[in-house]
Motif scaffolding. Structure first.
Motif, PDB file in Angstrom:
ATOM      1  N   UNK A 188       1.122  -8.134   5.593  1.00  0.00           N
ATOM      2  CA  UNK A 188       1.156  -8.875   4.318  1.00  0.00           C
ATOM      3  C   UNK A 188       2.554  -9.441   4.092  1.00  0.00           C
ATOM      4  N   UNK A 189       3.558  -8.610   4.367  1.00  0.00           N
ATOM      5  CA  UNK A 189       4.944  -9.059   4.186  1.00  0.00           C
ATOM      6  C   UNK A 189       5.250 -10.237   5.115  1.00  0.00           C
ATOM      7  N   UNK A 190       4.796 -10.148   6.364  1.00  0.00           N
ATOM      8  CA  UNK A 190       5.057 -11.224   7.339  1.00  0.00           C
ATOM      9  C   UNK A 190       4.375 -12.517   6.905  1.00  0.00           C
ATOM     10  N   UNK A 191       3.138 -12.382   6.430  1.00  0.00           N
ATOM     11  CA  UNK A 191       2.398 -13.567   5.996  1.00  0.00           C
ATOM     12  C   UNK A 191       3.095 -14.216   4.788  1.00  0.00           C
ATOM     13  N   UNK A 192       3.551 -13.365   3.882  1.00  0.00           N
ATOM     14  CA  UNK A 192       4.227 -13.897   2.694  1.00  0.00           C
ATOM     15  C   UNK A 192       5.522 -14.618   3.091  1.00  0.00           C
ATOM     16  N   UNK A 193       6.280 -14.009   3.994  1.00  0.00           N
ATOM     17  CA  UNK A 193       7.532 -14.637   4.437  1.00  0.00           C
ATOM     18  C   UNK A 193       7.254 -15.977   5.113  1.00  0.00           C
ATOM     19  N   UNK A 194       6.188 -16.015   5.933  1.00  0.00           N
ATOM     20  CA  UNK A 194       5.827 -17.274   6.593  1.00  0.00           C
ATOM     21  C   UNK A 194       5.488 -18.323   5.532  1.00  0.00           C
ATOM     22  N   UNK A 232      11.316 -17.358  11.323  1.00  0.00           N
ATOM     23  CA  UNK A 232      11.072 -16.183  12.153  1.00  0.00           C
ATOM     24  C   UNK A 232      10.912 -14.956  11.246  1.00  0.00           C
ATOM     25  N   UNK A 233       9.727 -14.810  10.632  1.00  0.00           N
ATOM     26  CA  UNK A 233       9.528 -13.717   9.668  1.00  0.00           C
ATOM     27  C   UNK A 233       9.763 -12.335  10.283  1.00  0.00           C
ATOM     28  N   UNK A 234       9.371 -12.164  11.552  1.00  0.00           N
ATOM     29  CA  UNK A 234       9.526 -10.846  12.204  1.00  0.00           C
ATOM     30  C   UNK A 234      10.992 -10.437  12.240  1.00  0.00           C
ATOM     31  N   UNK A 252      10.666  -7.132   2.117  1.00  0.00           N
ATOM     32  CA  UNK A 252      10.444  -8.578   2.227  1.00  0.00           C
ATOM     33  C   UNK A 252      11.369  -9.437   1.378  1.00  0.00           C
ATOM     34  N   UNK A 253      11.740  -8.976   0.181  1.00  0.00           N
ATOM     35  CA  UNK A 253      12.615  -9.825  -0.635  1.00  0.00           C
ATOM     36  C   UNK A 253      14.021  -9.901  -0.056  1.00  0.00           C
ATOM     37  N   UNK A 254      14.476  -8.780   0.481  1.00  0.00           N
ATOM     38  CA  UNK A 254      15.769  -8.788   1.159  1.00  0.00           C
ATOM     39  C   UNK A 254      15.691  -9.683   2.399  1.00  0.00           C
ATOM     40  N   UNK A 255      14.545  -9.657   3.084  1.00  0.00           N
ATOM     41  CA  UNK A 255      14.359 -10.499   4.275  1.00  0.00           C
ATOM     42  C   UNK A 255      14.432 -11.974   3.907  1.00  0.00           C
ATOM     43  N   UNK A 256      13.834 -12.311   2.776  1.00  0.00           N
ATOM     44  CA  UNK A 256      13.855 -13.708   2.325  1.00  0.00           C
ATOM     45  C   UNK A 256      15.298 -14.151   2.071  1.00  0.00           C
ATOM     46  N   UNK A 257      16.073 -13.272   1.456  1.00  0.00           N
ATOM     47  CA  UNK A 257      17.472 -13.597   1.187  1.00  0.00           C
ATOM     48  C   UNK A 257      18.255 -13.831   2.463  1.00  0.00           C
ATOM     49  N   UNK A 258      18.034 -12.931   3.417  1.00  0.00           N
ATOM     50  CA  UNK A 258      18.749 -13.062   4.694  1.00  0.00           C
ATOM     51  C   UNK A 258      18.425 -14.394   5.344  1.00  0.00           C
ATOM     52  N   UNK A 259      17.135 -14.729   5.373  1.00  0.00           N
ATOM     53  CA  UNK A 259      16.712 -15.956   6.037  1.00  0.00           C
ATOM     54  C   UNK A 259      17.262 -17.181   5.308  1.00  0.00           C
ATOM     55  N   UNK A 260      17.258 -17.124   3.975  1.00  0.00           N
ATOM     56  CA  UNK A 260      17.804 -18.245   3.197  1.00  0.00           C
ATOM     57  C   UNK A 260      19.297 -18.403   3.450  1.00  0.00           C
ATOM     58  N   UNK A 261      19.972 -17.256   3.542  1.00  0.00           N
ATOM     59  CA  UNK A 261      21.413 -17.276   3.751  1.00  0.00           C
ATOM     60  C   UNK A 261      21.772 -17.954   5.057  1.00  0.00           C
ATOM     61  N   UNK A 262      20.900 -17.773   6.050  1.00  0.00           N
ATOM     62  CA  UNK A 262      21.151 -18.388   7.351  1.00  0.00           C
ATOM     63  C   UNK A 262      21.100 -19.902   7.233  1.00  0.00           C
ATOM     64  N   UNK A 263      20.446 -20.407   6.173  1.00  0.00           N
ATOM     65  CA  UNK A 263      20.282 -21.842   6.019  1.00  0.00           C
ATOM     66  C   UNK A 263      21.313 -22.444   5.059  1.00  0.00           C
TER      67      UNK A 263
END
Ligand SMILES: [Zn+2]
Length: 360
Positions: free
Chosen positions: A207-213, A219-221, A231-242
């Motif tokens: 569910x978390x992977x699908x939401x991130x996608x 690269x949600x994984x 998942x919310x921390x993951x979203x932040x990390x991915x956004x930060x990379x951008x």
């Protein structure tokens, strides 16, 4: 006013908890304590619940319509019958939202006594809770109830917790308290016993992977793994990379120079408009690299800056870095609230300089 409302809403893995919360509404519960793991969207759920409670045309499932005046005021961060209580240093950074009884802490002076700074940046203080008592005794502005969201609840200091307990013991009419914590054990039992405890479950990995996608993360994984499954921390990390390359280079330059960059330069070089979440994510990764470099010599996120990190590790005190890390986490946790993003960033960079100074 800078107004960054980046908090994800209506997270799919909260559906079960939402249904449980609806039964509480029928029981006329006046205090809910949402608890569970960090980074799974508890505060987001708290906001959803607050908005639904103040919605003037709620949907059949109890959710907010997000269209009525009450909902629009909530989205804008300006509903007069809603209060969001967060640790003092961050509350003081909110433009035009002076907190009653607070010291002026908009720009902590370098020479400020360290213990005082530490208290201010970490805790929810009694003045903030006393202001709630005033808020809860005047008539509501929009004729409905009123809602108080308090997070993280473990940030209440002992005196503030006592003052809150009095409010919870004799709850003001038509007032819903929503407390949020990922450290349930750190809350006084007296506070816990006055609230209905609602455990917020972490999402299944799929569910978390699908939401991130669905959030456009490439690269949600990898993002989920880097964020320890939150998942919310993951979203932040991915956004930060951008982060915009120019701003990223500027922030890295200030970070690499450590205490060589003086306060005036930091103030001058930070642009007026900064994306707070992405900038904070960069600072957080830098902080993790410094802590990792100190502990084991390893650098995970900024291998190209390895030499600078090693040099800065030698200049910085471990407890200072941990305090900075705490401040970053708090800033990230509060980023959905209207904050002056530039001022938050400047304050955190000044605090970073102080980590370097602490061994001088
Ligand atoms: Zn509504």
């Amino acid at each position: 006013m800078d107004c960054e409302l980046t908090l994800p809403r209506r997270l799919p893995w909260h559906d079960g908890t939402w249904a449980a919360l609806q039964t509480l509404k029928q029981r006329n519960v006046h205090a809910v304590l949402l608890h569970g793991a960090r980074g799974i969207g508890k505060k987001s759920l708290g906001f959803d619940l607050a908005q639904a409670a103040l919605c003037e045309q709620p949907q059949a499932d109890g959710r907010a319509c997000r269209q009525c005046t009450g909902c629009v005021l909530m989205e804008a961060g300006s509903h007069p019958d809603f209060r969001f209580v967060l640790p003092a240093a961050l509350a003081a950074l909110r433009p035009g939202h002076a907190v009653e009884g607070e010291d002026d802490e908009e720009a902590p002076a370098e020479a400020e006594e360290p213990d005082k700074h530490k208290r201010a940046s970490r805790e929810i203080r009694v003045e903030q809770v006393r202001a709630l008592a005033d808020f809860a005794t005047v008539a509501t502005h929009r004729g409905g109830g009123r809602v108080i969201l308090l997070a993280p609840a473990e940030a209440l200091n002992a005196v503030a917790a006592n003052a809150l307990l009095k409010l919870l013991e004799e709850p003001p009419d038509r007032t819903l308290f929503i407390l949020v914590t990922d450290a349930l054990d750190e809350l006084p039992p007296t506070i816990r016993s006055r609230c209905v405890l609602v455990r917020v479950e972490a999402p299944q990995r799929a569910v978390a992977l699908q939401w991130l996608a669905g959030q456009g993360i490439e690269d949600p994984e990898a993002a989920l793994a880097a964020a320890g499954g939150a998942p919310l921390a993951a979203l932040e990390l991915a956004k930060g990379a951008a982060l915009d390359p120019e701003l990223r280079a500027l922030l890295l330059d200030l970070l690499e120079r450590g205490d060589d960059a003086d306060a005036a330069e930091i103030a001058r070089r930070i642009p007026r408009e900064v994306p707070l979440a992405a900038s904070l994510a960069l600072l957080q990764r830098w902080c993790w690299d410094l802590i990792g470099c100190r502990a084991s010599g390893s650098v995970r996120y900024h291998p190209r800056q390895q030499a600078s990190l090693a040099r800065l590790t030698g200049k910085s005190a471990s407890d200072g870095l941990w305090r900075w890390s705490d401040a970053l986490v708090q800033a990230q946790a509060s980023r959905e609230h209207p904050l002056n993003a530039r001022l938050v960033l400047e304050t955190l960079l000044l605090q970073y300089r102080d980590c370097m100074n602490s061994t001088h």
